[in-house]
Design a protein around this motif. Structure first.
Motif, PDB file in Angstrom:
ATOM      1  N   VAL A   1       0.848  -1.191   0.000  1.00 47.56           N
ATOM      2  CA  VAL A   1       0.000   0.000   0.000  1.00 47.56           C
ATOM      3  C   VAL A   1       0.883   1.240   0.000  1.00 47.56           C
ATOM      4  O   VAL A   1       1.824   1.340   0.790  1.00 47.56           O
ATOM      5  CB  VAL A   1      -0.933   0.031   1.238  1.00 47.56           C
TER       6      VAL A   1
ATOM      7  N   VAL B   1      -8.964   4.909  -4.475  1.00 48.45           N
ATOM      8  CA  VAL B   1      -8.062   3.765  -4.391  1.00 48.45           C
ATOM      9  C   VAL B   1      -7.805   3.265  -5.809  1.00 48.45           C
ATOM     10  O   VAL B   1      -8.732   3.143  -6.612  1.00 48.45           O
ATOM     11  CB  VAL B   1      -8.684   2.634  -3.534  1.00 48.45           C
TER      12      VAL B   1
ATOM     13  N   TRP C   1      -5.000   8.713   2.353  1.00 46.85           N
ATOM     14  CA  TRP C   1      -4.624   8.564   3.761  1.00 46.85           C
ATOM     15  C   TRP C   1      -5.781   8.014   4.582  1.00 46.85           C
ATOM     16  O   TRP C   1      -5.583   7.202   5.482  1.00 46.85           O
ATOM     17  CB  TRP C   1      -4.188   9.917   4.353  1.00 46.85           C
TER      18      TRP C   1
ATOM     19  N   ARG D   1      -2.674   1.982  -4.377  1.00 47.95           N
ATOM     20  CA  ARG D   1      -2.460   3.404  -4.101  1.00 47.95           C
ATOM     21  C   ARG D   1      -3.751   3.904  -3.465  1.00 47.95           C
ATOM     22  O   ARG D   1      -4.820   3.797  -4.075  1.00 47.95           O
ATOM     23  CB  ARG D   1      -2.134   4.151  -5.384  1.00 47.95           C
ATOM     24  N   ALA D   2      -3.621   4.405  -2.234  1.00 45.58           N
ATOM     25  CA  ALA D   2      -4.817   4.734  -1.467  1.00 45.58           C
ATOM     26  C   ALA D   2      -4.700   6.093  -0.786  1.00 45.58           C
ATOM     27  O   ALA D   2      -3.598   6.545  -0.473  1.00 45.58           O
ATOM     28  CB  ALA D   2      -5.044   3.657  -0.403  1.00 45.58           C
TER      29      ALA D   2
ATOM     30  N   ARG E   1       0.255   5.208   0.394  1.00 39.65           N
ATOM     31  CA  ARG E   1      -0.758   6.211   0.743  1.00 39.65           C
ATOM     32  C   ARG E   1      -0.301   7.600   0.308  1.00 39.65           C
ATOM     33  O   ARG E   1       0.878   7.907   0.352  1.00 39.65           O
ATOM     34  CB  ARG E   1      -1.030   6.188   2.235  1.00 39.65           C
ATOM     35  N   SER E   2      -1.292   8.398  -0.098  1.00 43.77           N
ATOM     36  CA  SER E   2      -0.995   9.768  -0.526  1.00 43.77           C
ATOM     37  C   SER E   2      -2.259  10.603  -0.401  1.00 43.77           C
ATOM     38  O   SER E   2      -3.277  10.123   0.092  1.00 43.77           O
ATOM     39  CB  SER E   2      -0.492   9.774  -1.972  1.00 43.77           C
TER      40      SER E   2
END
Length: 184
Positions: free
Chosen positions: A5, A13, A29, A26-27, A7-8
């Motif tokens: 994962v 997602v 926060w 890619r998810a 996160r940004s």
């Protein structure tokens, strides 16, 4: 299913299947682990189908005995791209009726090209291993982002206006592009 994962500040997602057959999520926060797990479970058939396709392509590539490109060969491709691609950008920008900023040639892992909101264009030097019509498609694709910074129906209509048979190039990149990318 194993996955990584990242996160940004993104809003949605996204599931990314990597050349090494790993999965990256890619998810945002705020996305919980259970939400990510639910999405992966929901998309499991799609993920398995595409990983199997990638595995077959990789096996085909490995069996073909095609060598990895050396640093010198990559530099040579970049030099060719620096001469060829700006000419194609200049040609198609007039037809599309758009302006652009800087043109950069890179050796990217996953992208053939990109267009920034400021109009700067970036192209993968590995494009020089593709047929000319594929290079033209990527150039047109990125220039059309100067009119539509998305992949909406309007964007694809603009691409089709310039290249009526662009879907052949999309299919070629989907089927053959990974073989080129694997040579990095």
């Amino acid at each position: 299913m194993e996955y990584t994962v990242i996160r940004s500040g993104r809003k949605t997602v996204a599931i990314q299947l990597n050349q090494d057959l790993t999965v990256t999520v890619r998810a945002p926060w705020r996305a919980s682990k259970s939400e990510i797990e639910r999405i992966l479970q929901e998309k499991k058939p799609w993920i398995e189908k595409h990983l199997a396709q990638m595995r077959r392509r990789k096996e085909h590539y490995d069996a073909s005995g095609t060598d990895k490109l050396t640093d010198e060969e990559i530099q040579e491709l970049a030099n060719k791209a620096l001469k060829y691609i700006p000419e194609r950008v200049a040609y198609f920008s007039k037809i599309i009726g758009v302006t652009y900023g800087r043109i950069t040639i890179r050796n990217q892992k996953t992208r053939w090209g990109s267009c920034s909101s400021k109009g700067n264009l970036s192209f993968n030097c590995l494009l020089m291993l593709a047929p000319p019509e594929i290079i033209d498609y990527v150039v047109v694709h990125e220039l059309c982002h100067r009119k539509e910074m998305n992949h909406s129906k309007n964007f694809w209509r603009e691409v089709e206006r310039i290249l009526p048979d662009y879907k052949k190039s999309v299919l070629w990149l989907k089927n053959e592009g990974s073989m080129i990318m694997a040579r990095r």
